[in-house]
Scaffold this motif. Structure first.
Motif, PDB file in Angstrom:
ATOM      1  N   GLN A 290       0.838  -1.192   0.000  1.00 28.99           N
ATOM      2  CA  GLN A 290       0.000   0.000   0.000  1.00 28.99           C
ATOM      3  C   GLN A 290       0.881   1.253   0.000  1.00 28.99           C
ATOM      4  O   GLN A 290       1.684   1.436   0.915  1.00 28.99           O
ATOM      5  CB  GLN A 290      -0.922   0.017   1.228  1.00 28.99           C
ATOM      6  CG  GLN A 290      -2.004  -1.042   1.205  1.00 28.99           C
ATOM      7  CD  GLN A 290      -3.082  -0.751   0.162  1.00 28.99           C
ATOM      8  OE1 GLN A 290      -3.107   0.325  -0.435  1.00 28.99           O
ATOM      9  NE2 GLN A 290      -3.954  -1.714  -0.072  1.00 28.99           N
ATOM     10  N   PRO A 291       0.749   2.122  -1.000  1.00 32.11           N
ATOM     11  CA  PRO A 291       1.541   3.351  -0.999  1.00 32.11           C
ATOM     12  C   PRO A 291       1.079   4.297   0.107  1.00 32.11           C
ATOM     13  O   PRO A 291      -0.099   4.305   0.484  1.00 32.11           O
ATOM     14  CB  PRO A 291       1.280   3.953  -2.386  1.00 32.11           C
ATOM     15  CG  PRO A 291      -0.027   3.369  -2.811  1.00 32.11           C
ATOM     16  CD  PRO A 291      -0.100   2.009  -2.195  1.00 32.11           C
ATOM     17  N   SER A 292       2.017   5.064   0.615  1.00 31.68           N
ATOM     18  CA  SER A 292       1.696   6.028   1.660  1.00 31.68           C
ATOM     19  C   SER A 292       0.882   7.181   1.082  1.00 31.68           C
ATOM     20  O   SER A 292       0.752   7.330  -0.134  1.00 31.68           O
ATOM     21  CB  SER A 292       2.989   6.570   2.286  1.00 31.68           C
ATOM     22  OG  SER A 292       3.701   7.346   1.323  1.00 31.68           O
ATOM     23  N   ARG A 293       0.342   8.010   1.976  1.00 25.71           N
ATOM     24  CA  ARG A 293      -0.405   9.187   1.533  1.00 25.71           C
ATOM     25  C   ARG A 293       0.480  10.089   0.681  1.00 25.71           C
ATOM     26  O   ARG A 293       0.035  10.632  -0.333  1.00 25.71           O
ATOM     27  CB  ARG A 293      -0.938   9.957   2.746  1.00 25.71           C
ATOM     28  CG  ARG A 293      -1.696  11.223   2.400  1.00 25.71           C
ATOM     29  CD  ARG A 293      -2.287  11.864   3.642  1.00 25.71           C
ATOM     30  NE  ARG A 293      -1.260  12.228   4.598  1.00 25.71           N
ATOM     31  CZ  ARG A 293      -0.584  13.375   4.557  1.00 25.71           C
ATOM     32  NH1 ARG A 293      -0.820  14.241   3.593  1.00 25.71           N
ATOM     33  NH2 ARG A 293       0.325  13.645   5.458  1.00 25.71           N
ATOM     34  N   ARG A 294       1.743  10.247   1.058  1.00 27.33           N
ATOM     35  CA  ARG A 294       2.663  11.107   0.302  1.00 27.33           C
ATOM     36  C   ARG A 294       2.859  10.593  -1.113  1.00 27.33           C
ATOM     37  O   ARG A 294       2.788  11.354  -2.082  1.00 27.33           O
ATOM     38  CB  ARG A 294       4.009  11.175   1.019  1.00 27.33           C
ATOM     39  CG  ARG A 294       5.073  12.003   0.291  1.00 27.33           C
ATOM     40  CD  ARG A 294       6.271  12.193   1.209  1.00 27.33           C
ATOM     41  NE  ARG A 294       7.330  12.931   0.541  1.00 27.33           N
ATOM     42  CZ  ARG A 294       8.482  12.412   0.161  1.00 27.33           C
ATOM     43  NH1 ARG A 294       8.729  11.126   0.385  1.00 27.33           N
ATOM     44  NH2 ARG A 294       9.407  13.141  -0.429  1.00 27.33           N
ATOM     45  N   LEU A 295       3.069   9.275  -1.268  1.00 29.73           N
ATOM     46  CA  LEU A 295       3.273   8.718  -2.605  1.00 29.73           C
ATOM     47  C   LEU A 295       1.987   8.785  -3.424  1.00 29.73           C
ATOM     48  O   LEU A 295       2.020   9.059  -4.631  1.00 29.73           O
ATOM     49  CB  LEU A 295       3.770   7.274  -2.488  1.00 29.73           C
ATOM     50  CG  LEU A 295       4.147   6.573  -3.800  1.00 29.73           C
ATOM     51  CD1 LEU A 295       5.124   7.402  -4.619  1.00 29.73           C
ATOM     52  CD2 LEU A 295       4.719   5.179  -3.520  1.00 29.73           C
ATOM     53  N   ARG A 296       0.836   8.564  -2.789  1.00 27.11           N
ATOM     54  CA  ARG A 296      -0.433   8.688  -3.505  1.00 27.11           C
ATOM     55  C   ARG A 296      -0.619  10.111  -4.022  1.00 27.11           C
ATOM     56  O   ARG A 296      -1.101  10.319  -5.142  1.00 27.11           O
ATOM     57  CB  ARG A 296      -1.605   8.306  -2.591  1.00 27.11           C
ATOM     58  CG  ARG A 296      -1.660   6.836  -2.217  1.00 27.11           C
ATOM     59  CD  ARG A 296      -3.050   6.451  -1.710  1.00 27.11           C
ATOM     60  NE  ARG A 296      -3.488   7.308  -0.620  1.00 27.11           N
ATOM     61  CZ  ARG A 296      -3.266   7.055   0.660  1.00 27.11           C
ATOM     62  NH1 ARG A 296      -2.594   5.968   1.009  1.00 27.11           N
ATOM     63  NH2 ARG A 296      -3.713   7.879   1.594  1.00 27.11           N
ATOM     64  N   HIS A 297      -0.230  11.095  -3.225  1.00 27.15           N
ATOM     65  CA  HIS A 297      -0.351  12.482  -3.659  1.00 27.15           C
ATOM     66  C   HIS A 297       0.560  12.777  -4.848  1.00 27.15           C
ATOM     67  O   HIS A 297       0.179  13.515  -5.767  1.00 27.15           O
ATOM     68  CB  HIS A 297      -0.016  13.425  -2.502  1.00 27.15           C
ATOM     69  CG  HIS A 297      -1.126  13.567  -1.515  1.00 27.15           C
ATOM     70  ND1 HIS A 297      -1.222  14.600  -0.623  1.00 27.15           N
ATOM     71  CD2 HIS A 297      -2.211  12.787  -1.271  1.00 27.15           C
ATOM     72  CE1 HIS A 297      -2.301  14.461   0.119  1.00 27.15           C
ATOM     73  NE2 HIS A 297      -2.914  13.362  -0.257  1.00 27.15           N
ATOM     74  N   LEU A 298       1.772  12.221  -4.840  1.00 25.13           N
ATOM     75  CA  LEU A 298       2.689  12.445  -5.958  1.00 25.13           C
ATOM     76  C   LEU A 298       2.111  11.872  -7.249  1.00 25.13           C
ATOM     77  O   LEU A 298       2.162  12.515  -8.312  1.00 25.13           O
ATOM     78  CB  LEU A 298       4.050  11.818  -5.663  1.00 25.13           C
ATOM     79  CG  LEU A 298       4.890  12.468  -4.559  1.00 25.13           C
ATOM     80  CD1 LEU A 298       6.169  11.671  -4.325  1.00 25.13           C
ATOM     81  CD2 LEU A 298       5.233  13.913  -4.907  1.00 25.13           C
ATOM     82  N   ILE A 299       1.539  10.675  -7.175  1.00 26.71           N
ATOM     83  CA  ILE A 299       0.938  10.065  -8.362  1.00 26.71           C
ATOM     84  C   ILE A 299      -0.275  10.868  -8.807  1.00 26.71           C
ATOM     85  O   ILE A 299      -0.488  11.115 -10.002  1.00 26.71           O
ATOM     86  CB  ILE A 299       0.547   8.602  -8.089  1.00 26.71           C
ATOM     87  CG1 ILE A 299       1.763   7.775  -7.644  1.00 26.71           C
ATOM     88  CG2 ILE A 299      -0.081   7.980  -9.332  1.00 26.71           C
ATOM     89  CD1 ILE A 299       2.880   7.721  -8.645  1.00 26.71           C
ATOM     90  N   GLY A 300      -1.092  11.322  -7.859  1.00 24.31           N
ATOM     91  CA  GLY A 300      -2.270  12.109  -8.200  1.00 24.31           C
ATOM     92  C   GLY A 300      -1.922  13.456  -8.798  1.00 24.31           C
ATOM     93  O   GLY A 300      -2.644  13.966  -9.662  1.00 24.31           O
TER      94      GLY A 300
END
Length: 273
Positions: free
Chosen positions: A182-192
């Motif tokens: 599961q990607p962290s919130r920080r990594l999810r934000h970078l992808i988004g």
């Protein structure tokens, strides 16, 4: 008002789940919606009568000594939000004239954007992020703000400090790779920030309503990293897993789709924006 009502439905659905009512979140949201329309409460009774909560007051039978609700407050409810400000490196675009976008809903005009920002600023649950774009409009950096507690007055200023992380470009040095599935919130934000919609050709489903998919499956040594994650709506996520389909991530955010007929389609973050 529609966005605030949507958040209220989710809040009531979570309360029903906490009370023990079975069902998915969407099913519980539908139940909460019907409860609100029909004036009932389908939450299971508490284990002990002493723990039961008082029934919500009916405005028609409320104590006349109670203060009358402020209609202006009902029309301007605090709106918890994740606000992502997109700022170009060049000052060619005036922020006052730039349209906004509400994830999962679509674009909004500048006036409504400013009003939503005002309402979001009144909620202590609101968080702010900042995306930096290059001259071609593609995201080049992203960071989440750490700010002071909400001021007593909505009109008072709030200060934020942003630490901007550069996004991977043509090559990836895996600086943001993570060990788990599961990607962290920080990594999810970078992808988004990099990809605003589903990565399938022609699909405009916002990233907020997409799965964050490992292009190379995690159980096949796929990295949890910018170069191996991309947003896919549920429909195209299933397509990718179907027989005859092939999906490759040529570089971070650049996806090559091969259909069962052998046709190839390539999408980039800019075409998904």
């Amino acid at each position: 008002e529609a966005l605030a009502a949507d958040q209220e439905l989710t809040s009531r659905a979570l309360a029903l789940r906490a009370a023990g009512l079975p069902g998915s979140l969407e099913e519980l949201r539908a139940r909460a919606y019907l409860d609100a329309l029909l004036g009932c409460d389908c939450a299971p009774p508490p284990a002990s009568p002493s723990q039961s909560a008082p029934a919500p007051a009916n405005p028609a039978t409320s104590d006349p000594g109670q203060p009358t609700p402020d209609p202006d407050q009902a029309r301007n409810p605090p709106l918890a939000a994740l606000v992502n400000l997109t700022v170009p490196l060049t000052p060619a675009m005036s922020p006052a004239d730039a349209p906004g976008s509400v994830a999962g809903f679509g674009p909004v005009d500048p006036a409504l954007s400013r009003r939503l920002l005002d309402l979001a600023a009144t909620s202590p649950q609101t968080r702010f992020c900042l995306t930096i774009t290059g001259q071609d409009g593609e995201a080049v950096g992203h960071g989440c703000g750490g700010g002071q507690p909400p001021p007593a007055s909505p009109s008072a200023a709030r200060s934020y400090i942003f630490t901007i992380s550069p996004l991977a470009d043509a090559s990836c040095d895996h600086r943001h790779e993570e060990p788990g599935y599961q990607p962290s919130r920080r990594l999810r934000h970078l992808i988004g920030a990099r990809s605003c919609t589903c990565s399938a050709p022609g699909c405009r489903t916002p990233t907020a309503r997409c799965d964050l998919d490992h292009t190379i499956p995690y159980d096949q040594d796929g990295r949890t990293c910018e170069c191996n994650l991309a947003p896919l709506c549920r429909h195209h996520h299933r397509c990718k897993q179907s027989e005859g389909w092939r999906l490759e991530q040529l570089s971070p955010g650049t996806m090559r789709w091969t259909t069962p007929a052998g046709r190839e389609y390539t999408t980039t973050p800019s075409t998904n924006r």
